[in-house]
Design a protein around this motif. Structure first.
Motif, PDB file in Angstrom:
ATOM      1  N   VAL A 386     -19.459 -13.048   1.787  1.00  0.00           N
ATOM      2  CA  VAL A 386     -18.326 -13.271   2.685  1.00  0.00           C
ATOM      3  C   VAL A 386     -17.433 -14.340   2.079  1.00  0.00           C
ATOM      4  CG1 VAL A 386     -17.596 -14.140   4.946  1.00  0.00           C
ATOM      5  CG2 VAL A 386     -19.569 -12.615   4.777  1.00  0.00           C
ATOM      6  N   ARG A 387     -16.142 -14.112   2.105  1.00  0.00           N
ATOM      7  CA  ARG A 387     -15.198 -15.168   1.742  1.00  0.00           C
ATOM      8  C   ARG A 387     -13.953 -15.030   2.612  1.00  0.00           C
ATOM      9  NH1 ARG A 387     -10.839 -14.087  -1.754  1.00  0.00           N
ATOM     10  NH2 ARG A 387     -10.885 -12.093  -2.872  1.00  0.00           N
ATOM     11  N   ILE A 388     -13.168 -16.082   2.646  1.00  0.00           N
ATOM     12  CA  ILE A 388     -11.956 -16.109   3.467  1.00  0.00           C
ATOM     13  C   ILE A 388     -10.749 -15.914   2.558  1.00  0.00           C
ATOM     14  CG2 ILE A 388     -10.619 -17.381   5.166  1.00  0.00           C
ATOM     15  CD1 ILE A 388     -13.481 -16.614   6.051  1.00  0.00           C
ATOM     16  N   GLY A 389      -9.951 -14.910   2.860  1.00  0.00           N
ATOM     17  CA  GLY A 389      -8.798 -14.575   2.030  1.00  0.00           C
ATOM     18  C   GLY A 389      -7.503 -15.107   2.578  1.00  0.00           C
ATOM     19  N   ASP A 390      -6.414 -14.464   2.182  1.00  0.00           N
ATOM     20  CA  ASP A 390      -5.083 -14.875   2.630  1.00  0.00           C
ATOM     21  C   ASP A 390      -4.966 -14.769   4.150  1.00  0.00           C
ATOM     22  OD1 ASP A 390      -4.473 -15.181  -0.021  1.00  0.00           O
ATOM     23  OD2 ASP A 390      -3.508 -13.223  -0.222  1.00  0.00           O
ATOM     24  N   GLN A 391      -4.213 -15.697   4.740  1.00  0.00           N
ATOM     25  CA  GLN A 391      -3.985 -15.756   6.188  1.00  0.00           C
ATOM     26  C   GLN A 391      -5.283 -15.928   6.971  1.00  0.00           C
ATOM     27  OE1 GLN A 391      -0.818 -12.993   7.745  1.00  0.00           O
ATOM     28  NE2 GLN A 391      -1.121 -11.973   5.765  1.00  0.00           N
ATOM     29  N   GLY A 392      -6.338 -16.399   6.285  1.00  0.00           N
ATOM     30  CA  GLY A 392      -7.609 -16.619   6.959  1.00  0.00           C
ATOM     31  C   GLY A 392      -8.408 -15.354   7.208  1.00  0.00           C
ATOM     32  N   GLU A 393      -8.043 -14.245   6.541  1.00  0.00           N
ATOM     33  CA  GLU A 393      -8.744 -12.978   6.790  1.00  0.00           C
ATOM     34  C   GLU A 393     -10.147 -13.009   6.207  1.00  0.00           C
ATOM     35  OE1 GLU A 393      -8.115  -8.138   6.336  1.00  0.00           O
ATOM     36  OE2 GLU A 393      -6.910  -9.506   5.123  1.00  0.00           O
ATOM     37  N   ILE A 394     -11.092 -12.466   6.954  1.00  0.00           N
ATOM     38  CA  ILE A 394     -12.490 -12.397   6.523  1.00  0.00           C
ATOM     39  C   ILE A 394     -12.664 -11.194   5.592  1.00  0.00           C
ATOM     40  CG2 ILE A 394     -14.882 -12.118   7.288  1.00  0.00           C
ATOM     41  CD1 ILE A 394     -13.888 -13.302  10.019  1.00  0.00           C
ATOM     42  N   LEU A 395     -13.196 -11.460   4.407  1.00  0.00           N
ATOM     43  CA  LEU A 395     -13.458 -10.418   3.421  1.00  0.00           C
ATOM     44  C   LEU A 395     -14.958 -10.342   3.166  1.00  0.00           C
ATOM     45  CD1 LEU A 395     -10.709 -11.323   0.750  1.00  0.00           C
ATOM     46  CD2 LEU A 395     -10.432 -10.079   2.903  1.00  0.00           C
ATOM     47  N   THR A 396     -15.448  -9.155   2.821  1.00  0.00           N
ATOM     48  CA  THR A 396     -16.873  -9.012   2.536  1.00  0.00           C
ATOM     49  C   THR A 396     -17.085  -8.035   1.395  1.00  0.00           C
ATOM     50  OG1 THR A 396     -19.060  -8.562   3.504  1.00  0.00           O
ATOM     51  CG2 THR A 396     -17.248  -7.161   4.230  1.00  0.00           C
ATOM     52  N   ARG A 397     -18.195  -8.261   0.669  1.00  0.00           N
ATOM     53  CA  ARG A 397     -18.530  -7.421  -0.471  1.00  0.00           C
ATOM     54  C   ARG A 397     -20.042  -7.259  -0.522  1.00  0.00           C
ATOM     55  NH1 ARG A 397     -16.546  -9.570  -6.268  1.00  0.00           N
ATOM     56  NH2 ARG A 397     -18.086 -11.200  -5.793  1.00  0.00           N
ATOM     57  N   GLY A 398     -20.497  -6.067  -0.920  1.00  0.00           N
ATOM     58  CA  GLY A 398     -21.936  -5.847  -1.030  1.00  0.00           C
ATOM     59  C   GLY A 398     -22.313  -4.395  -0.829  1.00  0.00           C
ATOM     60  N   PRO A 399     -23.619  -4.097  -0.807  1.00  0.00           N
ATOM     61  CA  PRO A 399     -24.087  -2.710  -0.695  1.00  0.00           C
ATOM     62  C   PRO A 399     -23.857  -2.090   0.672  1.00  0.00           C
ATOM     63  CG  PRO A 399     -25.937  -4.239  -0.563  1.00  0.00           C
ATOM     64  CD  PRO A 399     -24.736  -5.056  -0.922  1.00  0.00           C
ATOM     65  N   HIS A 400     -23.384  -2.881   1.628  1.00  0.00           N
ATOM     66  CA  HIS A 400     -23.168  -2.412   2.987  1.00  0.00           C
ATOM     67  C   HIS A 400     -21.798  -1.788   3.189  1.00  0.00           C
ATOM     68  CE1 HIS A 400     -21.298  -6.228   2.527  1.00  0.00           C
ATOM     69  NE2 HIS A 400     -20.852  -6.313   3.768  1.00  0.00           N
ATOM     70  N   VAL A 401     -20.886  -1.948   2.230  1.00  0.00           N
ATOM     71  CA  VAL A 401     -19.500  -1.521   2.417  1.00  0.00           C
ATOM     72  C   VAL A 401     -19.362  -0.021   2.171  1.00  0.00           C
ATOM     73  CG1 VAL A 401     -17.130  -1.769   1.593  1.00  0.00           C
ATOM     74  CG2 VAL A 401     -18.590  -3.798   1.826  1.00  0.00           C
ATOM     75  N   MET A 402     -18.657   0.646   3.071  1.00  0.00           N
ATOM     76  CA  MET A 402     -18.498   2.100   3.067  1.00  0.00           C
ATOM     77  C   MET A 402     -17.874   2.627   1.768  1.00  0.00           C
ATOM     78  SD  MET A 402     -15.052   2.772   5.300  1.00  0.00           S
ATOM     79  CE  MET A 402     -13.481   2.041   4.799  1.00  0.00           C
ATOM     80  N   LEU A 403     -17.983   3.945   1.574  1.00  0.00           N
ATOM     81  CA  LEU A 403     -17.294   4.606   0.474  1.00  0.00           C
ATOM     82  C   LEU A 403     -15.780   4.587   0.679  1.00  0.00           C
ATOM     83  CD1 LEU A 403     -19.415   7.848  -0.098  1.00  0.00           C
ATOM     84  CD2 LEU A 403     -19.332   5.816  -1.553  1.00  0.00           C
ATOM     85  N   GLY A 404     -15.359   4.760   1.906  1.00  0.00           N
ATOM     86  CA  GLY A 404     -13.938   4.836   2.240  1.00  0.00           C
ATOM     87  C   GLY A 404     -13.776   5.656   3.497  1.00  0.00           C
ATOM     88  N   TYR A 405     -12.527   5.947   3.856  1.00  0.00           N
ATOM     89  CA  TYR A 405     -12.236   6.781   5.023  1.00  0.00           C
ATOM     90  C   TYR A 405     -12.122   8.239   4.592  1.00  0.00           C
ATOM     91  CZ  TYR A 405     -11.128   2.420   7.440  1.00  0.00           C
ATOM     92  OH  TYR A 405     -11.194   1.162   7.996  1.00  0.00           O
ATOM     93  N   TYR A 406     -12.744   9.106   5.357  1.00  0.00           N
ATOM     94  CA  TYR A 406     -12.778  10.531   5.034  1.00  0.00           C
ATOM     95  C   TYR A 406     -11.368  11.116   5.006  1.00  0.00           C
ATOM     96  CZ  TYR A 406     -14.537  15.349   5.151  1.00  0.00           C
ATOM     97  OH  TYR A 406     -14.828  16.666   4.859  1.00  0.00           O
ATOM     98  N   ARG A 407     -11.005  11.685   3.871  1.00  0.00           N
ATOM     99  CA  ARG A 407      -9.710  12.345   3.697  1.00  0.00           C
ATOM    100  C   ARG A 407      -8.524  11.451   4.063  1.00  0.00           C
ATOM    101  NH1 ARG A 407     -11.131  18.380   6.212  1.00  0.00           N
ATOM    102  NH2 ARG A 407     -12.441  19.066   4.471  1.00  0.00           N
ATOM    103  N   ASN A 408      -8.654  10.169   3.768  1.00  0.00           N
ATOM    104  CA  ASN A 408      -7.576   9.237   4.096  1.00  0.00           C
ATOM    105  C   ASN A 408      -7.521   8.154   3.023  1.00  0.00           C
ATOM    106  OD1 ASN A 408      -5.672   7.545   5.274  1.00  0.00           O
ATOM    107  ND2 ASN A 408      -6.476   7.816   7.348  1.00  0.00           N
ATOM    108  N   GLU A 409      -6.995   8.526   1.867  1.00  0.00           N
ATOM    109  CA  GLU A 409      -6.965   7.604   0.742  1.00  0.00           C
ATOM    110  C   GLU A 409      -6.047   6.413   0.991  1.00  0.00           C
ATOM    111  OE1 GLU A 409      -6.109   9.556  -2.907  1.00  0.00           O
ATOM    112  OE2 GLU A 409      -7.781  10.978  -2.741  1.00  0.00           O
ATOM    113  N   ALA A 410      -4.958   6.634   1.700  1.00  0.00           N
ATOM    114  CA  ALA A 410      -4.022   5.534   1.967  1.00  0.00           C
ATOM    115  C   ALA A 410      -4.689   4.440   2.797  1.00  0.00           C
ATOM    116  CB  ALA A 410      -2.785   6.066   2.685  1.00  0.00           C
ATOM    117  N   ALA A 411      -5.402   4.842   3.851  1.00  0.00           N
ATOM    118  CA  ALA A 411      -6.090   3.862   4.691  1.00  0.00           C
ATOM    119  C   ALA A 411      -7.211   3.178   3.921  1.00  0.00           C
ATOM    120  CB  ALA A 411      -6.639   4.537   5.944  1.00  0.00           C
ATOM    121  N   THR A 412      -7.874   3.925   3.038  1.00  0.00           N
ATOM    122  CA  THR A 412      -8.945   3.352   2.228  1.00  0.00           C
ATOM    123  C   THR A 412      -8.402   2.274   1.304  1.00  0.00           C
ATOM    124  OG1 THR A 412     -10.207   5.419   2.284  1.00  0.00           O
ATOM    125  CG2 THR A 412     -10.741   3.863   0.532  1.00  0.00           C
ATOM    126  N   ARG A 413      -7.285   2.565   0.641  1.00  0.00           N
ATOM    127  CA  ARG A 413      -6.685   1.584  -0.271  1.00  0.00           C
ATOM    128  C   ARG A 413      -6.238   0.321   0.466  1.00  0.00           C
ATOM    129  NH1 ARG A 413      -4.219   6.259  -2.493  1.00  0.00           N
ATOM    130  NH2 ARG A 413      -2.315   5.821  -1.304  1.00  0.00           N
TER     131      ARG A 413
END
Length: 585
Positions: A386-413
């Motif tokens: 976990v780290r805190i990004g711009d504007q105080g947004e919470i960011l996370t990284r690890g094996p728990h993070v999804m592949l992406g949104y189904y058939r929605n590349e724009a939202a995934t990006r």
């Protein structure tokens, strides 16, 4: 305990692990005979029940993909999701759900069969194939090839897609989060290192299994450690069901704990004077214990001496109404009031608050049992960054993070950038590394003068009041902050009876100057230490609860701020047009 328990017409039925495994294998082989294979989607429209678990495990064991749908959705909403995920099969629970499913699935070429858990009759009809018949057919397939299911399950890899879960849509249209077997398995393993479930535990399941919180913490984690699951008949019967099965662990959203807290406090206030005094004395001793625990300090010798008596006379009676065996509860999905957390610790049922999202399988942080810190959502679980990004947004990284949104590349990006998942939540890590969430990035109220106000902390503080059930702060592009308040009707009506006020009709009760004064005092307390631009200038008392049926709450009881503002646009305009004193609706 037994692996599963369910309520039948004859009472509670216990189902052992061997039978459950046989049912899963049989159903899986029958589904495979219907053409379900690796990567195929199977939609599941059902309330929590044993057959939900069977279907999910059978689908996952084939390498196929479970797509859970909230049973509260209406046919047009269901159709939109079916069009998006294109399932091969649609499994439903009851004839009522089947009727919705038929309307939603009409003309969709991908759906090859409807399967119903509770058919109107025991035979197959054009409406749907009975699930029991499939299990019976699968049992024959098992006998002819005993290792078939194990072979199929062994071929499933960690990177294979396990489920598509559509987000509840508090800030927009639902998106299908794609979670792999590895995502979920890593989260179960890491969370269990903190949650301390035991094989002897019994979990009472009533939160929707469609939501990843209950599915991970109340299903996969429970069976992974050999504990048992009892399915409540409904959210309305949880109290009765808890008395019957006597669970040791429960998962719930804050609104559930808030209602229990309000009900207990209101019940104590309605007792005869002597009993009311005993209740207040005993609860005060428990609160002392809770504050000492959370403050990391010892109780005074006098307080420690009185505590066993207070527990026997007061707290144990409250615990008994929840079955008497609860070791702890887990809260997630929304912020939990420290006051409510303190109350439950006082009565001997610690609440462990955690944080996560559908897209993170879901757990990111959890308050460790014994080291809980009210006002925070705990520490990152093992393997999660976990780290805190711009504007105080919470960011996370690890094996728990999804592949992406189904058939929605724009939202995934938009949410997966530079290897980090952007949660959209604002917060910070305190000096001990505990995560504190302050708001949603998209929920910030920008006043007409340009000042920014985070509504969630204000709503959370106001909901700590015994009179307040729900709040919605307003003020975006307005000159000042106002608030919609849903009163805790049970507490207000109990107070009315004590004071001899007429409680009906409800509107008349809320219009009383004395009731208005109760809420004005709570708003004044909220405003006391806020900057002038943050202060709530006016409030509006609603005479009904917000509801899923009206589209104002998600299935996990989060407020859809945008929907509430649209549905109550007239009342809100009138609120801003009224004089400074408290307003009513």
């Amino acid at each position: 305990p037994d692996q599963f328990m369910r309520r039948t017409a004859q009472g509670w039925e216990a189902i052992g692990a061997e039978r459950a495994l046989a049912d899963v294998e049989s159903l899986a082989l029958a589904l495979r005979e219907l053409g379900v294979g690796r990567g195929d989607r199977v939609a599941l429209l059902s309330e929590n029940r044993y057959e939900w678990a069977l279907t999910d495990l059978a689908v996952l064991g084939l390498g196929a993909v479970t797509v859970p749908l909230y049973p509260t959705l209406i046919a047009p909403q269901i159709r939109g999701l079916l069009e998006d995920c294109e399932p091969k099969l649609l499994v439903v629970s009851t004839p009522a759900q089947l009727e919705k499913a038929r309307a939603a699935a009409a003309g969709l070429a991908s759906i090859q069969a409807l399967i119903v858990m509770d058919p109107a009759s025991a035979t197959e009809t054009q409406d749907g194939r009975p699930l029991a018949g499939l299990i019976e057919r699968g049992a024959a397939l098992r006998r002819s090839d005993p290792g078939a299911f194990a072979k199929a399950a062994a071929a499933v890899r960690p990177d294979d897609l396990a489920t598509i879960i559509y987000t509840s849509g508090t800030t927009g249209e639902p998106k299908g989060a794609m979670l792999t077997h590895g995502n979920i398995a890593s989260n179960v393993e890491a969370a269990l290192r903190v949650l301390r479930y035991e094989a002897s535990d019994l979990h009472l399941s009533f939160l929707p299994l469609c939501h990843i919180f209950e599915r991970m913490a109340g299903f996969y984690s429970v069976i992974s450690c050999g504990a048992g699951i009892a399915y409540a008949e409904s959210i309305e019967t949880v109290g009765v069901d808890a008395m019957a099965v006597r669970p040791t662990i429960m998962t719930a959203v804050p609104r559930f704990f808030e209602k229990v807290h309000a009900r207990v406090i209101a019940g104590g206030a309605e007792q005869a004077p002597a009993v009311r005094a005993l209740f207040a004395w005993g609860l005060a001793r428990g609160i002392e214990k809770a504050r000492a625990h959370y403050g990391r300090r010892r109780l005074s010798p006098v307080a420690a001496l009185m505590l066993p008596l207070a527990d026997r006379l007061v707290m144990s009676k409250i615990r008994a109404r929840m079955g008497g065996r609860l070791r702890f509860c887990v809260s997630g999905s929304a912020p939990l009031s420290p006051t409510v957390m303190e109350f439950f610790y006082a009565i001997g049922i610690p609440i462990i608050e955690g944080y996560g999202l559908t897209e993170t399988s879901p757990v990111i942080t959890v308050n460790p049992l014994g080291r809980e810190k009210p006002g925070t959502v705990g520490l990152p679980i093992p393997g999660v960054e976990v780290r805190i990004g711009d504007q105080g947004e919470i960011l996370t990284r690890g094996p728990h993070v999804m592949l992406g949104y189904y058939r929605n590349e724009a939202a995934t990006r938009e949410v997966l950038r530079d290897g980090w998942f952007h949660t959209g939540d604002i917060g910070h890590l305190d000096e001990e590394g505990y995560l504190v969430i302050t708001d949603r990035l998209k929920d910030l109220l920008v006043l007409a003068a340009g000042k920014k106000v985070a509504p969630q902390p204000l709503e959370k503080r106001l909901k700590a009041s015994p009179w307040v059930a729900e709040t919605v702060m307003l003020g975006d592009r307005r000159p000042y902050v106002t608030c919609l308040i849903v009163p805790d009707f049970a507490a207000v009506e109990a107070e009315a009876r004590v004071r001899g006020w007429t409680t009906a009709p409800r509107r008349a009760l809320l219009d009383r100057p004395e009731v208005q004064a109760l809420f004005q005092a709570e708003v004044d307390r909220l405003n006391a230490d806020l900057a002038p631009f943050e202060q709530t200038k006016r409030f509006l008392l609603l005479d009904r609860e917000l509801s899923q049926e009206a589209g104002e709450l998600t299935p996990t009881l989060k407020v859809k701020r945008k929907v509430v503002m649209e549905r109550m646009a007239g009342e809100i305009e009138a609120l801003y047009a009224r004089p400074r004193e408290a307003a009513r609706a």
